[in-house]
Design a protein around this motif. Structure first.
Motif, PDB file in Angstrom:
ATOM      1  N   ALA A 132     -13.668 -22.183   8.525  1.00 57.43           N
ATOM      2  CA  ALA A 132     -13.051 -23.342   9.162  1.00 57.43           C
ATOM      3  C   ALA A 132     -12.887 -24.458   8.141  1.00 57.43           C
ATOM      4  CB  ALA A 132     -13.906 -23.819  10.333  1.00 57.43           C
ATOM      5  N   VAL A 133     -11.766 -25.174   8.241  1.00 56.53           N
ATOM      6  CA  VAL A 133     -11.499 -26.310   7.361  1.00 56.53           C
ATOM      7  C   VAL A 133     -11.066 -27.478   8.236  1.00 56.53           C
ATOM      8  CG1 VAL A 133     -10.130 -27.222   5.445  1.00 56.53           C
ATOM      9  CG2 VAL A 133     -10.797 -24.804   5.459  1.00 56.53           C
ATOM     10  N   ALA A 134     -11.669 -28.633   8.006  1.00 60.08           N
ATOM     11  CA  ALA A 134     -11.335 -29.836   8.762  1.00 60.08           C
ATOM     12  C   ALA A 134     -11.185 -30.997   7.797  1.00 60.08           C
ATOM     13  CB  ALA A 134     -12.421 -30.145   9.798  1.00 60.08           C
ATOM     14  N   GLY A 135     -10.328 -31.945   8.172  1.00 58.96           N
ATOM     15  CA  GLY A 135     -10.163 -33.152   7.379  1.00 58.96           C
ATOM     16  C   GLY A 135      -9.957 -34.336   8.287  1.00 58.96           C
ATOM     17  N   THR A 136     -10.476 -35.485   7.879  1.00 61.00           N
ATOM     18  CA  THR A 136     -10.275 -36.710   8.642  1.00 61.00           C
ATOM     19  C   THR A 136      -9.599 -37.748   7.774  1.00 61.00           C
ATOM     20  OG1 THR A 136     -11.359 -38.420   9.974  1.00 61.00           O
ATOM     21  CG2 THR A 136     -12.580 -37.612   8.081  1.00 61.00           C
ATOM     22  N   SER A 137      -8.701 -38.538   8.360  1.00 68.20           N
ATOM     23  CA  SER A 137      -7.982 -39.596   7.655  1.00 68.20           C
ATOM     24  C   SER A 137      -7.290 -39.014   6.422  1.00 68.20           C
ATOM     25  CB  SER A 137      -8.951 -40.729   7.314  1.00 68.20           C
ATOM     26  OG  SER A 137      -8.268 -41.865   6.826  1.00 68.20           O
ATOM     27  N   ALA A 138      -7.623 -39.483   5.222  1.00 72.26           N
ATOM     28  CA  ALA A 138      -6.998 -38.946   4.017  1.00 72.26           C
ATOM     29  C   ALA A 138      -7.209 -37.440   3.913  1.00 72.26           C
ATOM     30  CB  ALA A 138      -7.552 -39.645   2.783  1.00 72.26           C
ATOM     31  N   GLY A 139      -8.377 -36.967   4.345  1.00 68.46           N
ATOM     32  CA  GLY A 139      -8.644 -35.537   4.317  1.00 68.46           C
ATOM     33  C   GLY A 139      -7.707 -34.760   5.217  1.00 68.46           C
ATOM     34  N   ALA A 140      -7.282 -35.362   6.333  1.00 67.37           N
ATOM     35  CA  ALA A 140      -6.313 -34.714   7.217  1.00 67.37           C
ATOM     36  C   ALA A 140      -4.934 -34.681   6.578  1.00 67.37           C
ATOM     37  CB  ALA A 140      -6.258 -35.453   8.557  1.00 67.37           C
ATOM     38  N   SER A 141      -4.506 -35.810   5.999  1.00 61.52           N
ATOM     39  CA  SER A 141      -3.196 -35.838   5.352  1.00 61.52           C
ATOM     40  C   SER A 141      -3.103 -34.830   4.223  1.00 61.52           C
ATOM     41  CB  SER A 141      -2.895 -37.244   4.823  1.00 61.52           C
ATOM     42  OG  SER A 141      -2.519 -38.115   5.870  1.00 61.52           O
ATOM     43  N   ALA A 142      -4.201 -34.627   3.505  1.00 66.83           N
ATOM     44  CA  ALA A 142      -4.189 -33.713   2.371  1.00 66.83           C
ATOM     45  C   ALA A 142      -3.996 -32.262   2.791  1.00 66.83           C
ATOM     46  CB  ALA A 142      -5.485 -33.851   1.576  1.00 66.83           C
ATOM     47  N   LEU A 143      -4.270 -31.918   4.040  1.00 66.69           N
ATOM     48  CA  LEU A 143      -4.179 -30.531   4.480  1.00 66.69           C
ATOM     49  C   LEU A 143      -2.756 -30.086   4.742  1.00 66.69           C
ATOM     50  CD1 LEU A 143      -7.294 -30.323   6.828  1.00 66.69           C
ATOM     51  CD2 LEU A 143      -7.023 -29.317   4.552  1.00 66.69           C
ATOM     52  N   GLY A 144      -1.821 -31.027   4.873  1.00 69.32           N
ATOM     53  CA  GLY A 144      -0.436 -30.675   5.143  1.00 69.32           C
ATOM     54  C   GLY A 144       0.295 -30.142   3.927  1.00 69.32           C
TER      55      GLY A 144
END
Length: 286
Positions: A132-144
Motif C-alpha cells: 500500500a502507498v499513501a500520500g498526504t498534501s504534497a505527498g498526494a500530489s507527487a503520486l500523480g
C-alpha cells in the motif's frame, strides 16, 4: 482470504491520496480508515518525511497516530537521494506493508525519491506484491502522473501555466491537487488540464481522501469533498494569449464526490461518468 497478518497479496496494492491537514490527534477518521483498509492485523508503516522541512516534528505526530491506530510505525528520515541507497533502507522497504508520504514540498520529495532504486522497489512492490502507498498534501500530489509546480496562483486570469512536471506516476493520467476548497484551487486545476492533455484533475479537500482498492473499487472518506475535473481531449492544449484576447478549455466536466461514496468497476454501474471511468483506468502507466 488473508491467512496471516503478513500474508502477501498478489497484484496492485491500495493507493490512497489525502488532501492534507488530516486529523492526527482526535478521532483520526482518515488515518483510521486507511489502517482498516489494509489486510493485516498490525500493519508495518514506513513514514517517509522527505517532502517536509520539519521532518522530526511530523514524525512525532504520525508515530503517535499510527501506533494508536494499531500499526507498527517506522521513520525513514531521508533528506537526499543518497540516504535511500543503503542496504538497511532497501531491506526496510522490502518488509513494510504501507509507505506513507508526508506533506511539505512535492519537489523536495521528487528530488529525494524519484529515479532511485528505493522508488523502483516501492513501485514494483505496489504493482506486484500488494504494498500500500499513501500520500498526504504534497505527498498526494507527487503520486500523480503530473503534479503542481507549487508556484502557480489560484486565479485563472493570468492565463495557462507552463507544462507540469512529472510526478511519481503511481496514478496514471491524473493530476492531484490538495487543500482544494480551503485554498480555492478550482481555477488552477482547470488550468492544469489545459497543459496536461488527456489527464483527469483530482482536487482533494483537507481531511479528505480517495482510496483506490486493489479490486479497483474507489472510496471517499473524511470530512470534505473530492472534485473531479476532465476537459478537452488528448489533443487539447491552451495557448497563452495577449491582453484583451481569450483562451479556453472546451467541454470541461465537473463531478463532486462526497464521503461514503463507493464505486466498483469495471463493469461500471449504469450512468457512471466517463471522467470517473478514466480516473480508475490503470492500464497505462505513462
Amino acid at each position: 482470504m488473508v491467512t496471516s497478518d503478513r500474508a502477501a497479496r498478489s497484484g496492485r496494492g491500495l493507493l490512497a491520496v489525502i488532501g492534507g491537514n488530516e486529523d492526527r490527534d482526535g478521532d483520526r477518521a482518515v488515518l483510521a480508515a486507511l489502517m482498516r483498509a489494509l489486510p493485516m492485523e498490525r500493519p508495518r508503516v514506513l513514514v517517509l518525511t522527505a517532502a517536509s522541512g520539519a521532518p522530526a516534528e511530523l514524525w512525532q505526530h504520525y508515530r503517535a497516530a499510527f501506533d494508536t491506530l494499531g500499526g507498527e510505525p517506522f521513520w525513514l528520515d531521508a533528506r537526499e537521494a543518497s540516504a535511500l541507497n543503503t542496504p538497511a533502507v532497501m531491506a526496510r522497504l522490502a518488509a513494510v506493508d504501507l509507505v506513507f508520504l508526508t506533506g511539505g514540498d512535492q519537489h523536495r520529495l521528487l528530488d529525494t525519491l524519484g529515479d532511485t532504486p528505493a522508488f523502483e522497489l516501492i513501485a514494483r512492490r505496489h504493482a506486484e506484491e500488494g504494498l500500500a502507498v499513501a500520500g498526504t498534501s504534497a505527498g498526494a500530489s507527487a503520486l500523480g502522473a503530473r503534479m503542481p509546480r507549487g508556484d502557480e496562483g489560484s486565479q485563472i486570469a493570468g492565463g495557462p501555466p507552463g507544462p507540469l512536471p512529472p510526478g511519481l506516476g503511481l496514478w496514471p493520467r491524473v493530476v492531484v491537487d490538495q487543500h482544494f476548497s480551503e485554498r480555492k484551487r478550482l481555477s488552477r486545476l482547470i488550468q492544469f488540464l489545459g497543459v496536461s492533455p488527456g489527464h483527469v484533475g483530482l482536487g482533494l479537500d483537507e481531511d479528505t481522501a480517495v482510496f483506490v482498492h486493489p479490486d479497483d473499487g474507489l472510496e471517499v472518506v473524511g470530512s470534505g469533498t473530492v472534485t473531479v475535473l476532465a476537459g478537452g481531449g488528448p489533443g487539447t492544449r491552451l495557448q497563452a494569449m495577449g491582453p484583451g484576447e481569450c483562451w479556453s478549455l472546451d467541454e470541461v466536466s465537473l463531478h463532486l464526490l462526497t464521503p461514503g461514496l463507493r464505486l466498483a468497476g469495471p463493469p461500471w454501474p449504469e450512468g457512471t461518468p466517463q471522467a470517473l471511468q478514466r480516473l480508475m483506468d490503470f492500464s497505462d502507466q505513462n
